[in-house]
Design an enzyme around this catalytic site. Structure first.
Site, PDB file in Angstrom:
ATOM      1  CB  THR A 165       4.845   7.709  16.863  1.00 23.38           C
ATOM      2  OG1 THR A 165       6.223   7.223  16.188  1.00 23.38           O
ATOM      3  CG2 THR A 165       5.033   7.189  17.452  1.00 23.38           C
ATOM      4  N   GLY A 218       1.340   4.166  13.356  1.00 20.26           N
ATOM      5  CA  GLY A 218       2.145   2.741  13.828  1.00 20.26           C
ATOM      6  C   GLY A 218       1.138   1.910  14.503  1.00 20.26           C
ATOM      7  CD  GLU A 263       9.193  12.276  11.975  1.00 20.79           C
ATOM      8  OE1 GLU A 263      10.027  11.817  11.309  1.00 20.79           O
ATOM      9  OE2 GLU A 263       8.222  11.714  12.596  1.00 20.79           O
ATOM     10  CE  LYS A 293      -1.916   3.286   1.983  1.00 19.62           C
ATOM     11  NZ  LYS A 293      -1.933   4.448   1.860  1.00 19.62           N
ATOM     12  CD  GLU A 353      11.527   4.073   9.448  1.00 19.80           C
ATOM     13  OE1 GLU A 353      11.862   5.083  10.162  1.00 19.80           O
ATOM     14  OE2 GLU A 353      12.235   3.757   8.602  1.00 19.80           O
ATOM     15  CB  CYS A 402      12.120   9.068   9.366  1.00 14.24           C
ATOM     16  SG  CYS A 402      13.523   7.453   8.306  1.00 14.24           S
TER      17      CYS A 402
END
Length: 522
Positions: free
Chosen positions: A268, A271, A420, A213, A289, A323
């Site tokens: 995150t 995730g 981030e 995806k 990751e 990242c």
């Protein structure tokens, strides 16, 4: 991947080239014209065929240079994922790919790498019109990494084996390493080809089948890679691509009962959703990751020019959409003032503009959402009291271009020091002692990577062992290769995407125990 060394080319000012089409850029800069490739593949790739989505829906994928739609791409959702998983399941349970010898799988993977290399320029241009990546750098770095990665794991395909174990009593045992089954891969938009290869290569080597995806912002290169996979001889059903959105297609992959493992690269926050969906369904294997807010620690004894060049590339490479970007710059007080002056001087030689122009260093942010997000963080930095040394504004009226932005007087609790940003924003902070540097470097929920610049071996050893991060660069930054494990600590996730350790995500260990001779147990 080893990124090109820092070089700053003299060129026209960013505003004079921002947002213009490639032909006028070439005419004004004397650059040989690049023909933008035709977008050939826009449908879902399932069981070796390009097909429409079940719903017939499409979505527009945009060129971040202008914001214009360049192609309508099939929008897959749960029904399409079901079909793709069924194809991957059949290819795994009854197909020839898992049953081929590792040597034969390796030969096919090598052919796949050759085809990517042959079509590298076209793939690089597709990535540029989809995500704003520099064409020349993508061809030199990303395509090279992808082909090297496939070749590395092609060589590993016939070297996957278990162990013979010593048992007590009248028994012997050995282990088998078997492919886990059907794997779902969900990848982001900043390095599509790199991350496709990093996940597909070990998955293919182990004999698994898969569903990809790609990010909705950058599906075009992944669909092209699927076509090349079929051309290379990878059997139907082994690689499937569902283009669409995370809450629909991505969620369906994560929660699917017939998907045996899922590998996710992204934020995150997402995730956590992937991991939750996997746990709530069939407890499938998960590798993540995730985000990073990486520190680059610069000590007094380092060459100041090298430090400036390293810091600049650590933050502004790929317009900060990395990242592992070293966006938290910690400079020891003895060279702090000189560092600020020299790093700010780099702005005049840094060209922001059309990524098809080889004189350009920084293209546009990937889309309007990311563009707006970065500008909000810049405003946050100013509002919270950081000093804006340079940049901080959008460039031009069309496209998603942002000036390289540098803040100083940054405090540890500011959003620009903790979140981030995923954009061209550098936060510079001062420190006195090694102990303070270590404490500040670890003051983050992330733990993906870090950099240390020093000429003192004792300092390098002490700090590299003290920072809680999955990768540490000493006197360099962003050097990655297929054979080097890549993964994070803390909320940067778990599982490796490179090195032989990456194979373990796609393997299950089976123990087989037998008697040495006729046993009284039988």
């Amino acid at each position: 991947m080893e990124f090109p060394s820092s070089t700053f080319l003299k060129s026209s000012s960013p505003s004079s080239i921002n947002g213009q089409i490639i032909d006028s850029l070439c005419e004004s800069n004397g650059v040989s014209k690049l023909k933008i490739p035709e977008v050939k593949f826009t449908k879902l790739f399932i069981n070796g065929q390009f097909v429409d989505s079940v719903s017939g829906k499409t979505f527009g994928t945009r060129d971040p240079r202008t914001g214009d739609v360049v192609a309508e791409v099939a929008e897959g959702d749960k029904e399409d994922v079901d079909i793709a998983v069924k194809a991957a399941r059949e290819a795994f349970d009854h197909g020839k790919w898992p049953r081929m010898s590792g040597f034969d799988r390796g030969r096919v993977i090598l052919k796949f790498a050759d085809l990517i290399e042959q079509h590298g320029e076209e793939i690089a241009m597709l990535e540029s019109i989809n995500s704003g990546k520099l064409v020349h750098l993508t061809k030199e770095s990303d395509i090279q990494f992808a082909t090297n990665c496939l070749r590395y794991f092609a060589g590993a395909a016939d070297k996957i084996h278990g162990e013979t174990l010593k048992c007590t009593g009248e028994f012997q045992a050995y282990t088998l390493k078997e492919p886990v089954g059907v794997v779902g891969h969900i990848i982001p938009w900043n390095f599509p080809t790199v991350l496709f290869a990093a996940k597909a290569a070990p998955t293919l080597a182990t004999g698994c089948t898969m569903i990809f995806k790609p990010a909705e912002q950058s599906p075009l290169s992944i669909l092209y890679l699927a076509y090349l996979a079929k051309e290379a001889g990878i059997p139907d059903g082994v690689i499937n691509v569902i283009t669409g959105y995370g809450p629909t297609a991505g969620a369906a992959i994560s929660s699917h009962m017939d998907v045996d493992a899922v590998s996710f690269t992204g934020s995150t926050e997402v995730g956590k959703l992937v991991m939750g969906a996997a746990a709530a369904s069939n407890l499938k294997t998960v590798s993540l990751e995730l985000g990073g807010k990486c520190p680059l620690v610069i000590f007094n004894d380092v060459d100041i020019n090298m430090a400036v060049q390293t810091a600049w590339q650590a933050v502004f490479f790929n317009k900060g959409e990395v990242c592992i970007a070293g966006s938290r710059i910690y400079v020891q007080e003895g060279i702090y003032d000189e560092f600020l002056k020299k790093v700010t001087d780099n702005v005049k030689d840094w060209v922001v503009g059309d990524p098809f122009d080889p004189q350009v260093h920084q293209g546009p942010q990937v889309d309007k959402e990311q563009f707006d997000k970065v500008l909000r963080y810049i405003e946050s930095g100013k509002r919270e009291g950081a000093t804006l040394l340079t940049g901080g504004k959008a460039i031009g009226e069309k496209g998603y271009y942002i000036e390289p932005t540098i803040f100083t007087d940054v405090k540890e609790d500011m959003l620009i020091a903790q979140d981030e940003i995923f954009g061209p924003v550098m936060s510079i902070m001062k420190f006195k002692t090694i102990e303070e540097a270590i404490e500040k470097a670890n003051n983050t929920k992330y733990g993906l990577a870090a950099g240390i610049l020093t000429n003192d071996l004792n300092t390098a050893n002490r700090v590299s062992r003290s920072i809680r991060a999955g990768g540490i660069w000493v006197n360099c930054y962003m050097i990655t290769e297929s054979g080097i494990p890549f993964g994070g600590y803390k909320m940067s996730g778990f599982g490796m995407d490179s090195g032989l350790q990456a194979l373990e995500k796609y393997l299950k260990v089976k123990s087989v125990i037998t008697p040495i001779y006729n046993s009284p147990w039988l």
